[in-house]
Write a protein that holds these residues in place. Structure first.
Motif, short mmCIF file in Angstrom:
data_model
loop_
_atom_site.label_atom_id
_atom_site.label_comp_id
_atom_site.label_asym_id
_atom_site.label_seq_id
_atom_site.Cartn_x
_atom_site.Cartn_y
_atom_site.Cartn_z
N GLN A 41 38.67 51.57 53.40
CA GLN A 41 38.17 50.20 53.51
C GLN A 41 37.22 49.86 52.36
O GLN A 41 37.28 48.78 51.78
N HIS A 42 36.36 50.81 52.00
CA HIS A 42 35.42 50.56 50.91
C HIS A 42 36.11 50.62 49.54
O HIS A 42 35.69 49.92 48.61
N LEU A 43 37.15 51.42 49.42
CA LEU A 43 37.94 51.41 48.18
C LEU A 43 38.57 50.04 47.98
O LEU A 43 38.56 49.49 46.87
N LEU A 44 39.08 49.49 49.05
CA LEU A 44 39.69 48.16 48.98
C LEU A 44 38.66 47.13 48.53
O LEU A 44 38.93 46.29 47.67
N GLN A 45 37.47 47.21 49.10
CA GLN A 45 36.42 46.26 48.74
C GLN A 45 35.99 46.44 47.28
O GLN A 45 35.74 45.45 46.57
N VAL A 89 41.72 50.49 58.11
CA VAL A 89 41.27 49.24 57.50
C VAL A 89 41.19 48.16 58.58
O VAL A 89 42.20 47.79 59.17
N ASP A 90 39.99 47.68 58.84
CA ASP A 90 39.77 46.65 59.84
C ASP A 90 39.92 45.29 59.16
O ASP A 90 39.07 44.87 58.37
N MET A 91 41.02 44.61 59.44
CA MET A 91 41.30 43.35 58.77
C MET A 91 40.26 42.28 59.08
O MET A 91 40.01 41.39 58.25
N ALA A 92 39.65 42.33 60.27
CA ALA A 92 38.61 41.36 60.59
C ALA A 92 37.41 41.54 59.68
O ALA A 92 36.82 40.58 59.19
N VAL A 93 37.05 42.79 59.43
CA VAL A 93 35.93 43.08 58.53
C VAL A 93 36.28 42.65 57.11
O VAL A 93 35.45 42.09 56.39
N ILE A 94 37.52 42.93 56.68
CA ILE A 94 37.94 42.55 55.34
C ILE A 94 37.94 41.03 55.17
O ILE A 94 37.53 40.50 54.13
N ALA A 95 38.38 40.31 56.20
CA ALA A 95 38.36 38.85 56.13
C ALA A 95 36.94 38.34 55.96
O ALA A 95 36.67 37.44 55.15
N ALA A 96 36.00 38.91 56.71
CA ALA A 96 34.60 38.52 56.58
C ALA A 96 34.05 38.87 55.20
O ALA A 96 33.29 38.12 54.61
N PHE A 97 34.46 40.02 54.71
CA PHE A 97 34.02 40.46 53.38
C PHE A 97 34.49 39.47 52.30
O PHE A 97 33.71 39.05 51.44
N LEU A 98 35.77 39.11 52.34
CA LEU A 98 36.30 38.16 51.36
C LEU A 98 35.61 36.81 51.47
O LEU A 98 35.33 36.16 50.46
N THR A 152 51.27 30.68 59.46
CA THR A 152 50.71 30.15 60.69
C THR A 152 50.45 31.23 61.71
O THR A 152 49.36 31.33 62.27
N ALA A 153 51.44 32.08 61.93
CA ALA A 153 51.24 33.14 62.92
C ALA A 153 50.16 34.09 62.49
O ALA A 153 49.33 34.52 63.28
N ARG A 154 50.15 34.44 61.18
CA ARG A 154 49.13 35.37 60.70
C ARG A 154 47.75 34.75 60.80
O ARG A 154 46.76 35.43 61.02
N SER A 155 47.64 33.44 60.58
CA SER A 155 46.34 32.79 60.65
C SER A 155 45.73 32.96 62.03
O SER A 155 44.56 33.31 62.18
N VAL A 156 46.53 32.71 63.07
CA VAL A 156 46.04 32.86 64.43
C VAL A 156 45.72 34.31 64.72
O VAL A 156 44.67 34.65 65.26
N THR A 157 46.64 35.20 64.32
CA THR A 157 46.46 36.62 64.60
C THR A 157 45.20 37.16 63.95
O THR A 157 44.41 37.85 64.58
N THR A 158 45.01 36.86 62.67
CA THR A 158 43.88 37.41 61.94
C THR A 158 42.56 36.90 62.48
O THR A 158 41.60 37.65 62.64
N MET A 190 32.23 43.06 64.93
CA MET A 190 31.97 41.87 64.12
C MET A 190 32.87 40.75 64.60
O MET A 190 34.04 40.93 64.82
N ARG A 191 32.29 39.53 64.74
CA ARG A 191 33.07 38.39 65.15
C ARG A 191 33.25 37.43 64.00
O ARG A 191 32.36 37.27 63.18
#
Length: 290
Positions: free
Chosen positions: A243-247, A278-287, A15-21, A1-2
């Motif tokens: 990951q789904h528990l988190l969601q 837990v794939d943080m990229a997927v979680i970011a898209a989910f949120l 700032t650093a987390r924003s770029v990283t995530t 997922m992109r």
């Protein structure tokens, strides 16, 4: 997922987390694309700037494709209606500088002796060790005081439950310990069998989360609340992965918040040992999609 760079209501923090995530969502195919563009533009004699840009994309993508696999980082979203924030962080729940929730069984057992009733390595066991210096009797006294106004559902016989406590409380019972920003919400969301096996179900977890939010609304004064991945490990809610528990927890919190705002920030804490799941990229898209 992109993921495209977040804007508006959806954003990461720091700032650093924003770029990283944002870049963590990049993966190996993008690395190959970047390298292909670099070679192609070089051979075709196009501007050097395009070649440098393409190589830069490839190198940055390679670095953050590796970062993605670690599961580390922090993502979040600021909602405007209602005005609340949800963050997902990798860290230690007991070190969060805010109110926290800790899962318990319907018997509110606390004994970690020999790991027979409560496992000393569990979050509950660590809560006893680190917040109460292992003083189980003091924790039991605080729990008893917090539960004094709550009716017992039923009481087991010692002949049936050889170890641990005998009084059972309804699932979803919350014992609130402490005060101010250091409150701890002890949530009964599992049933402790007489053979000392704690289990929960998806229905029980959903109901218990709703009652947790009610307790926070009553005493939390809108202060931030940190919640672990309730339902994982020894709770045996096996139908959902971490990951789904988190969601699920995030959806429950948001649904309750849209009924009435009760907490300005939910911090979902993923233990480092669970970060790879837990794939943080997927979680970011989910949120972003909520």
């Amino acid at each position: 997922m992109r993921l495209t760079p977040t804007s508006g209501a959806c954003r990461t923090y720091g700032t650093a987390r924003s770029v990283t995530t944002g870049l963590r969502a990049l993966n190996l195919p993008l690395v190959l694309v970047g390298l292909t563009v670099a070679v192609s533009t070089f051979l075709s004699g196009l501007w050097q700037a395009w070649w440098i840009t393409a190589v830069g994309i490839a190198l940055v993508a390679a670095v953050f494709a590796s970062a993605r696999r670690t599961g580390q980082g922090e993502v979040g979203r600021q909602f405007h209606t209602p005005s609340i924030r949800i963050r997902v962080v990798v860290g230690d729940l007991l070190e969060q500088p805010c109110q926290i929730a800790v899962g318990f069984s319907d018997t509110f057992d606390t004994d970690t002796t020999g790991n027979q009733v409560i496992n000393a390595t569990s979050l509950q066991g660590q809560f006893l060790d680190r917040r109460y210096a292992g003083n189980r009797h003091r924790l039991d006294d605080d729990l008893a005081a917090a539960l004094a106004a709550t009716a017992v559902d039923r009481t087991e016989q010692r002949s049936d439950k050889v170890l641990g406590k005998l009084a059972r409380y309804p699932l979803g019972t919350v014992a609130v310990l402490g005060s101010g920003g250091s409150r701890v919400y002890c949530l009964a969301y599992t049933t402790m069998s007489n053979t000392l096996v704690a289990r929960s179900t998806l229905d029980s977890l959903w109901t218990a989360l709703g009652l947790l939010w009610d307790a926070v609304a009553e005493s939390g004064q809108l202060a931030p609340l940190a919640v672990p991945l309730i339902g994982a490990d020894l709770a045996r809610v096996d139908v959902l992965d971490r990951q789904h528990l988190l969601q699920l927890i995030a959806i429950s919190f948001l649904a309750r918040s849209r009924r009435s705002r009760f907490c300005r920030e939910l911090v979902l804490v993923v233990h480092p040992k669970d970060a790879a799941e837990v794939d943080m990229a997927v979680i970011a898209a989910f949120l972003h999609g909520l």
